[in-house]
Design an enzyme around this catalytic site. Structure first.
Site, mmCIF file in Angstrom:
data_model
loop_
_atom_site.group_PDB
_atom_site.id
_atom_site.type_symbol
_atom_site.label_atom_id
_atom_site.label_comp_id
_atom_site.label_asym_id
_atom_site.label_seq_id
_atom_site.Cartn_x
_atom_site.Cartn_y
_atom_site.Cartn_z
ATOM 1 N N ARG A 111 12.554 4.576 12.614
ATOM 2 C CA ARG A 111 11.221 5.169 12.494
ATOM 3 C C ARG A 111 10.402 4.862 13.737
ATOM 4 O O ARG A 111 10.920 4.383 14.734
ATOM 5 C CB ARG A 111 10.535 4.627 11.225
ATOM 6 C CG ARG A 111 11.391 4.732 9.983
ATOM 7 C CD ARG A 111 10.952 5.579 8.841
ATOM 8 N NE ARG A 111 9.658 6.116 8.786
ATOM 9 C CZ ARG A 111 8.716 5.778 7.908
ATOM 10 N NH1 ARG A 111 8.936 4.815 7.039
ATOM 11 N NH2 ARG A 111 7.568 6.404 7.899
ATOM 12 N N TYR A 148 10.916 8.691 1.702
ATOM 13 C CA TYR A 148 10.875 7.645 0.674
ATOM 14 C C TYR A 148 11.614 7.996 -0.611
ATOM 15 O O TYR A 148 11.712 7.158 -1.505
ATOM 16 C CB TYR A 148 9.425 7.290 0.347
ATOM 17 C CG TYR A 148 8.674 6.788 1.558
ATOM 18 C CD1 TYR A 148 8.993 5.571 2.147
ATOM 19 C CD2 TYR A 148 7.660 7.545 2.137
ATOM 20 C CE1 TYR A 148 8.323 5.117 3.272
ATOM 21 C CE2 TYR A 148 6.979 7.095 3.261
ATOM 22 C CZ TYR A 148 7.324 5.883 3.823
ATOM 23 O OH TYR A 148 6.667 5.441 4.935
ATOM 24 N N ALA A 165 2.988 -0.846 4.734
ATOM 25 C CA ALA A 165 2.434 -0.912 6.091
ATOM 26 C C ALA A 165 1.992 -2.322 6.476
ATOM 27 O O ALA A 165 1.963 -2.651 7.667
ATOM 28 C CB ALA A 165 1.276 0.063 6.230
ATOM 29 N N HIS A 203 12.719 -2.420 2.126
ATOM 30 C CA HIS A 203 12.095 -1.163 2.572
ATOM 31 C C HIS A 203 12.967 -0.015 2.106
ATOM 32 O O HIS A 203 14.197 -0.072 2.238
ATOM 33 C CB HIS A 203 11.957 -1.123 4.092
ATOM 34 C CG HIS A 203 11.077 -2.201 4.616
ATOM 35 N ND1 HIS A 203 9.708 -2.147 4.501
ATOM 36 C CD2 HIS A 203 11.371 -3.370 5.212
ATOM 37 C CE1 HIS A 203 9.199 -3.252 5.028
ATOM 38 N NE2 HIS A 203 10.192 -4.011 5.453
ATOM 39 N N PRO A 232 0.797 -1.219 0.000
ATOM 40 C CA PRO A 232 0.000 0.000 0.000
ATOM 41 C C PRO A 232 0.834 1.276 0.000
ATOM 42 O O PRO A 232 1.886 1.358 0.632
ATOM 43 C CB PRO A 232 -0.825 -0.108 1.282
ATOM 44 C CG PRO A 232 -0.121 -1.090 2.137
ATOM 45 C CD PRO A 232 0.568 -2.022 1.196
ATOM 46 N N ASN A 233 0.317 2.234 -0.734
ATOM 47 C CA ASN A 233 0.834 3.594 -0.854
ATOM 48 C C ASN A 233 2.126 3.703 -1.652
ATOM 49 O O ASN A 233 2.602 4.808 -1.886
ATOM 50 C CB ASN A 233 0.992 4.252 0.528
ATOM 51 C CG ASN A 233 -0.336 4.388 1.225
ATOM 52 O OD1 ASN A 233 -1.311 4.843 0.640
ATOM 53 N ND2 ASN A 233 -0.397 3.949 2.464
ATOM 54 N N GLU A 289 12.949 -9.229 1.677
ATOM 55 C CA GLU A 289 12.114 -8.110 2.141
ATOM 56 C C GLU A 289 12.883 -6.812 1.904
ATOM 57 O O GLU A 289 14.063 -6.717 2.239
ATOM 58 C CB GLU A 289 11.824 -8.296 3.625
ATOM 59 C CG GLU A 289 11.041 -7.186 4.259
ATOM 60 C CD GLU A 289 10.825 -7.398 5.752
ATOM 61 O OE1 GLU A 289 10.181 -6.538 6.362
ATOM 62 O OE2 GLU A 289 11.295 -8.419 6.318
ATOM 63 N N ASN A 341 8.143 -5.533 -0.852
ATOM 64 C CA ASN A 341 8.045 -4.354 0.000
ATOM 65 C C ASN A 341 6.561 -4.275 0.345
ATOM 66 O O ASN A 341 5.768 -3.764 -0.429
ATOM 67 C CB ASN A 341 8.516 -3.101 -0.726
ATOM 68 C CG ASN A 341 8.428 -1.863 0.156
ATOM 69 O OD1 ASN A 341 7.781 -1.863 1.201
ATOM 70 N ND2 ASN A 341 9.075 -0.798 -0.287
ATOM 71 N N ASP A 355 1.722 -15.795 6.337
ATOM 72 C CA ASP A 355 1.295 -17.174 6.085
ATOM 73 C C ASP A 355 1.454 -17.540 4.609
ATOM 74 O O ASP A 355 1.914 -18.638 4.283
ATOM 75 C CB ASP A 355 -0.161 -17.376 6.514
ATOM 76 C CG ASP A 355 -0.344 -17.401 8.024
ATOM 77 O OD1 ASP A 355 0.661 -17.508 8.764
ATOM 78 O OD2 ASP A 355 -1.505 -17.306 8.472
ATOM 79 N N ARG A 409 4.708 11.209 -2.046
ATOM 80 C CA ARG A 409 4.411 10.966 -0.630
ATOM 81 C C ARG A 409 5.700 10.997 0.191
ATOM 82 O O ARG A 409 6.578 10.153 0.023
ATOM 83 C CB ARG A 409 3.737 9.607 -0.455
ATOM 84 C CG ARG A 409 3.467 9.269 0.990
ATOM 85 C CD ARG A 409 2.798 7.898 1.137
ATOM 86 N NE ARG A 409 2.680 7.557 2.533
ATOM 87 C CZ ARG A 409 3.214 6.476 3.099
ATOM 88 N NH1 ARG A 409 3.871 5.602 2.363
ATOM 89 N NH2 ARG A 409 3.065 6.256 4.379
#
Length: 149
Positions: free
Chosen positions: A108, A24, A78, A101, A11-12, A99, A75, A88, A19
């Site tokens: 943060r 970011y 949230a 970010h 999301p986002n 992963e 990524n 899962d 943003r």
């Protein structure tokens, strides 16, 4: 035959470039797609690059990757901090997972410092902006080469 890697964005991330650029960066999601695709090509990999704001869609894509890809770079945005469903699915996929970010989640808010995704991840790259996607491709290529050997 090219080895396919799913690159999933949560999301986002569709708002990258507008943003909170101080956190970011100024690259857009399309910039990241191009950067990641170029890195993948250099390693003989093909990417399937996707973004969704919907948790269930991300779960569906992880499940789809099980039969169509050799690895997942994610990524989860949230959802990293909240989604047992994505965890899962990643565990059920039985694929290597990196992963990513853009920001350093450990510098943060405290709630951002916990990652469900990490419990399924082979490795985590954070805080390096868009370069993290390139490093994730390199790491995935190394993981897959090791598995073939």
């Amino acid at each position: 035959m090219t080895t396919r890697i799913y690159v999933l964005n949560g999301p986002n991330l569709n708002l990258l470039g507008v943003r909170e650029p101080a956190i970011y960066g100024s690259e857009t999601l399309e910039d990241l797609r191009a950067r990641t695709g170029k890195a993948a090509a250099a390693h003989g990999l093909e990417i399937d690059f996707r973004q969704s704001n919907i948790e269930g869609e991300l779960v569906n894509w992880v499940q789809e990757a099980r039969g169509k890809a050799k690895g997942i770079i994610i990524n989860a945005g949230a959802y990293t901090h909240t989604s047992v469903a994505i965890l899962d699915a990643l565990q059920a996929a039985e694929l290597p997972v990196i992963e990513v970010h853009l920001s350093n989640i450990f510098r943060r808010d405290q709630f951002r410092q916990h990652s469900y995704v990490s419990l399924a991840a082979t490795g985590v790259i954070c805080g390096l902006g868009g370069k993290g996607y390139e490093l994730a491709i390199e790491a995935m290529a190394n993981i897959l080469a090791t598995r073939k050997a």
